[in-house]
Design an enzyme around this catalytic site. Structure first.
Site, PDB file in Angstrom:
ATOM      1  N   PRO A 100       0.921  -1.152   0.033  1.00 24.46           N
ATOM      2  CA  PRO A 100       0.137  -0.198  -0.140  1.00 24.46           C
ATOM      3  C   PRO A 100       0.791   1.246   0.149  1.00 24.46           C
ATOM      4  O   PRO A 100       0.471   2.537  -0.190  1.00 24.46           O
ATOM      5  CB  PRO A 100      -0.782   0.059   1.289  1.00 24.46           C
ATOM      6  CG  PRO A 100      -0.123  -1.216   2.282  1.00 24.46           C
ATOM      7  CD  PRO A 100       0.622  -2.162   1.280  1.00 24.46           C
ATOM      8  N   GLU A 127       2.202  -7.872   8.723  1.00 20.26           N
ATOM      9  CA  GLU A 127       2.298  -6.306   9.106  1.00 20.26           C
ATOM     10  C   GLU A 127       3.104  -5.607   8.086  1.00 20.26           C
ATOM     11  O   GLU A 127       3.010  -4.719   7.806  1.00 20.26           O
ATOM     12  CB  GLU A 127       2.869  -5.865  10.356  1.00 20.26           C
ATOM     13  CG  GLU A 127       2.059  -6.551  11.544  1.00 20.26           C
ATOM     14  CD  GLU A 127       0.820  -6.322  11.598  1.00 20.26           C
ATOM     15  OE1 GLU A 127      -0.058  -7.306  11.359  1.00 20.26           O
ATOM     16  OE2 GLU A 127       0.259  -5.225  11.691  1.00 20.26           O
TER      17      GLU A 127
HETATM   18  N1  ADE Z   1      -1.085  -5.021  -0.169  1.00 22.28           N
HETATM   19  C1  ADE Z   1      -1.702  -4.544   1.154  1.00 22.28           C
HETATM   20  N2  ADE Z   1      -2.451  -3.424   0.483  1.00 22.28           N
HETATM   21  C2  ADE Z   1      -2.268  -3.371  -0.942  1.00 22.28           C
HETATM   22  C3  ADE Z   1      -2.447  -2.463  -1.833  1.00 22.28           C
HETATM   23  N3  ADE Z   1      -3.521  -1.654  -1.755  1.00 22.28           N
HETATM   24  N4  ADE Z   1      -1.857  -2.515  -3.219  1.00 22.28           N
HETATM   25  C4  ADE Z   1      -1.009  -3.480  -3.382  1.00 22.28           C
HETATM   26  N5  ADE Z   1      -0.212  -4.471  -2.325  1.00 22.28           N
HETATM   27  C5  ADE Z   1      -1.117  -4.384  -1.288  1.00 22.28           C
END
Ligand code: ADE
Length: 253
Positions: A100, A127
């Protein structure tokens, strides 16, 4: 195009790549998808792939060593201490960490990635992933949107799908990808098929008129209207004629 996916949960991918366009692309040899189980590359007797964070705090962190070993094994190359760099000619593809915290995936990023002969994806879990993976192994970090998933697996599926559609001969209609929403910088126009009337709702007359120029104009107009309604942010960078810009100004007023 070869895709290598590094994950602790290869079973998650079961079925996803076995249908429709992705399946056809695999069967035709356009793409090859290799799933690598990170756990198989843990070298301790318990095959540990995660551990508690240094400095305390909750949750577990994915260990760097099994991830490095898994990638090195797929590359048949030992990453130097100074870190890994992309060099497609030498067989060193981009290594993308799904996170993310990465840059946001868009159609333009899909286009960019589709130019490489091989891509590697590291799916994070728990995490997070030990920062040395981001610093010395991954060459890119990509997020599929501003929300948090339980892991990078679904993000990897999304990217493999979007990139595969862009490869020559992946779609039945060679022009299909060019008209997709986002490919033109706008959302796509509405589609209709038979019946011409359903539950009293008629297909717009213009589509039945046989007048191709009028149909094209109508579709372009619809694309602009939809984009203005749902994604006005896209209009800032969309390639628009002066006339279209004026028309949008009139619609906004
Ligand atoms: N892993 C956790 N959330 C994610 C996201 N929004 N995009 C890519 N990998 C992720």
């Amino acid at each position: 195009m070869k895709f290598d996916i590094f994950t602790l949960f290869p079973q998650i991918f079961d079925g996803v790549f076995e249908h429709s366009i992705i399946k056809r692309a695999r069967d035709a040899g356009l793409i090859d998808i290799a799933l690598h189980h990170i756990r198989n590359h843990a070298r301790d007797k318990h095959k540990m792939t995660d551990d508690a964070p240094y400095g305390g705090g909750g949750g577990m962190v994915m260990k760097p060593d099994p991830i490095f070993y898994a990638v090195e094994s797929a590359l048949d190359y030992e990453v130097p201490a100074s870190g890994y760099t992309v060099n497609p000619e030498a067989g060193h593809p981009p290594i993308i960490l799904l996170s993310p915290q990465g840059r946001v995936f868009t159609q333009a990023v899909a286009q960019e990635l589709s130019q490489y002969p091989r891509l590697m994806f590291i799916c994070g879990r728990y995490e997070g992933v030990d920062e040395r993976v981001a610093q010395y192994l991954a060459t890119d970090q990509i997020s599929i949107g501003d929300y948090v998933l339980s892991g990078g697996e679904i993000a990897a599926m999304v990217i493999v799908d979007a990139v595969t559609r862009l490869l020559p001969n992946a779609l039945g209609d060679p022009n299909a990808a060019a008209n997709d929403s986002h490919a033109t910088g706008l959302l796509e126009y509405p589609h209709y098929t038979r019946p011409a009337e359903f539950k009293g709702h008629r297909v717009p007359d213009i589509l039945l008129s046989g007048d191709h120029a009028k149909v094209s104009r109508w579709r372009r107009e619809q694309s602009l209207k939809r984009t203005l309604a749902a994604r006005p942010d896209l209009l800032e960078n969309a390639p628009l004629t002066e006339e279209e810009k004026k028309a949008i100004q009139r619609l906004i007023m």
